[in-house]
Design a protein around this motif. Structure first.
Motif, PDB file in Angstrom:
ATOM      1  N   PRO A 160       1.204  -0.892   0.034  1.00  0.00           N
ATOM      2  CA  PRO A 160      -0.097  -0.357   0.157  1.00  0.00           C
ATOM      3  C   PRO A 160       0.940   1.222  -0.074  1.00  0.00           C
ATOM      4  N   VAL A 161       0.445   1.901  -0.331  1.00  0.00           N
ATOM      5  CA  VAL A 161       1.158   3.485  -0.305  1.00  0.00           C
ATOM      6  C   VAL A 161       0.427   4.364   0.928  1.00  0.00           C
ATOM      7  N   THR A 162       1.387   4.994   1.857  1.00  0.00           N
ATOM      8  CA  THR A 162       1.453   5.393   2.881  1.00  0.00           C
ATOM      9  C   THR A 162       0.708   7.091   3.164  1.00  0.00           C
ATOM     10  N   ASP A 163       1.678   7.989   2.018  1.00  0.00           N
ATOM     11  CA  ASP A 163       1.386   9.279   1.429  1.00  0.00           C
ATOM     12  C   ASP A 163       0.452  10.190   1.388  1.00  0.00           C
ATOM     13  N   PRO A 164      -0.106  10.387   2.145  1.00  0.00           N
ATOM     14  CA  PRO A 164      -1.745  10.561   1.644  1.00  0.00           C
ATOM     15  C   PRO A 164      -2.025  11.627   0.510  1.00  0.00           C
ATOM     16  N   ALA A 165       0.424  12.473   0.375  1.00  0.00           N
ATOM     17  CA  ALA A 165       0.093  13.288  -0.385  1.00  0.00           C
ATOM     18  C   ALA A 165      -0.292  12.899  -2.119  1.00  0.00           C
ATOM     19  N   ALA A 166      -0.354  11.605  -1.851  1.00  0.00           N
ATOM     20  CA  ALA A 166      -0.508  10.791  -3.252  1.00  0.00           C
ATOM     21  C   ALA A 166      -1.586   9.961  -2.993  1.00  0.00           C
ATOM     22  N   PHE A 167      -2.413  10.409  -2.722  1.00  0.00           N
ATOM     23  CA  PHE A 167      -4.166   9.880  -2.669  1.00  0.00           C
ATOM     24  C   PHE A 167      -5.161  11.132  -3.476  1.00  0.00           C
ATOM     25  N   TYR A 168      -5.664   9.820  -4.514  1.00  0.00           N
ATOM     26  CA  TYR A 168      -6.861  11.546  -5.003  1.00  0.00           C
ATOM     27  C   TYR A 168      -6.314  12.331  -6.108  1.00  0.00           C
ATOM     28  N   ASN A 169      -5.383  11.828  -6.557  1.00  0.00           N
ATOM     29  CA  ASN A 169      -4.605  12.916  -7.703  1.00  0.00           C
ATOM     30  C   ASN A 169      -5.023  12.774  -9.215  1.00  0.00           C
ATOM     31  N   ALA A 170      -5.744  11.822  -9.373  1.00  0.00           N
ATOM     32  CA  ALA A 170      -6.253  11.129 -11.122  1.00  0.00           C
ATOM     33  C   ALA A 170      -7.190  11.873 -11.244  1.00  0.00           C
ATOM     34  N   ASP A 171      -6.835  12.521 -12.086  1.00  0.00           N
ATOM     35  CA  ASP A 171      -9.046  12.361 -12.958  1.00  0.00           C
ATOM     36  C   ASP A 171      -9.946  11.746 -12.660  1.00  0.00           C
TER      37      ASP A 171
END
Length: 395
Positions: A336-347
């Protein structure tokens, strides 16, 4: 260990309850001291003191509580009386226009305790919630829960929300949830081994949630006036949301991992997967292959993404489901990705879940059933609980 995801998925729809594991009128709000009044009273063994704080702006007389779920000792469905004792639900309880009246007025909640049970605390404003006792497939009394996302449900117009919990000999496990809908901003606090709290939104957070969803052309049909926002999975079922919303993103993910490895690490180890010739994401290590999910599967964290509580397939499916909702699968192959800055960035992403994390004071919310992956859910637990508190926070 409590299966939190089953807890959250278990009450979807206006179905029978199962063991479990969403324009403010002004008035004088009750203080914490007022609501905790009643003090210590004789309580059943294992009872956990629970108090309610009303910061909502609604008068205390407009607030009703309902505590319903499963009696862990008998396995039967039950409700909590104002004195903290459990009573099994009965068909004869349908006395209020064909519905039950299990409400506990907020003014009578001082000194309330929670027995050992798995269930929900419903909080309704201005009007009663209409629970109905029916017979399940085995002829046993069972409770139909409110389904605020269904227009034909008698509770559709009632402003209400829930806190979910399991309280047993091992401790107290609880969370706020937006998995089905969002209406009343709630926060919870748990004392025992230490003091913990979660769920509180930043000042103006509720309005920000509504404004953000209204401004998104894909998600705006999920907003029901100033009453509630329906979760996108239920929006699909009611025709409010596109059943193909995630399809382009899922297609890109399946294409990407047809030619490279996807790495998923759980407590059981690291597993490598790749989309095979049958269109399934096949992993090594004995993990069952995962079929290409639909948009509904992603939002409900079910179907192709069903996560059994088996310690092997469940965690892999959960991590994949979280990555789809957070749209991180095209950015990295390690999960899993654990850095919330990487979340919800896609179109294409779960904007409904995203906004709750944006406005939560601690960044945590239960916007979808796998939101606990990497610890981002509004969930707390304690193995030696001494008190539980639910706050109706400002609108």
């Amino acid at each position: 260990m409590i299966d939190r995801r089953s807890f959250l998925r278990g009450a979807g729809g206006a179905a029978l309850a199962a063991p479990l594991l969403g324009s403010a009128a002004c008035g004088a709000s009750s203080t914490k001291a007022d609501l905790a009044a009643g003090g210590a009273k004789a309580a059943a063994a294992g009872a956990l003191p629970v108090s309610f704080v009303n910061e909502s702006g609604y008068a205390a007389g407009a607030v009703r509580l309902y505590i319903v779920g499963t009696d862990l000792a008998s396995g039967k469905q039950a409700r909590v009386r104002p004195d903290g004792t459990l009573a099994p639900v009965k068909l004869s309880d349908n006395t209020d226009g064909g519905y039950t009246d299990y409400s506990i007025p907020l003014s009578e909640a001082g000194g309330l305790t929670l027995p050992f049970m798995s269930g929900r605390i419903y909080i309704a404003l201005e009007d009663k919630l209409r629970f109905k006792v029916v017979e399940d497939g085995n002829g046993n009394p069972a409770l139909q829960y409110p389904a605020g996302w269904v227009e034909s449900d008698p509770n559709f117009s009632v402003l209400h929300d829930t806190v979910e919990f399991t309280h047993d000999e091992s401790g107290m496990y609880c969370n706020t949830s937006m998995v089905d809908q969002f209406s009343v901003p709630l926060a919870i606090a748990l004392s025992g081994e230490r003091r913990q709290s979660t769920g509180r939104l930043q000042p103006g957070g509720r309005a920000q949630v509504f404004d953000t969803i209204r401004a998104d052309p894909d998600f705006s049909p999920l907003v029901v006036g100033d009453r509630r926002i329906i979760a996108p999975g239920h929006g699909i079922d009611s025709g409010r949301f596109s059943a193909d919303y995630y399809a382009p993103y899922i297609d890109r993910v399946w294409s990407r991992y047809g030619g490279r490895d996807l790495i998923v690490t759980t407590n059981q180890g690291t597993f490598t997967g790749r989309v095979n010739g049958s269109g399934q994401l096949a992993f090594d290590g004995g993990v069952a292959p995962i079929s290409k999910p639909s948009t509904r599967d992603v939002f409900f964290c079910d179907g192709a993404l069903h996560a059994p509580n088996d310690g092997l397939n469940g965690p892999v499916a959960a991590i994949l489901g979280a990555a789809l909702n957070r749209s991180t699968l095209l950015n990295t192959a390690d999960h899993p990705v654990t850095d919330p800055a990487a979340f919800y960035n896609a179109d294409i992403t779960n904007r409904y879940a995203e906004v709750f994390h944006e406005v939560a004071e601690d960044g945590k919310a239960y916007g979808f059933a796998f939101d606990d992956v990497s610890g981002f859910a509004s969930y707390i637990q304690d193995h030696a609980p001494s008190s539980f508190e639910v706050t109706l926070t400002p609108f």
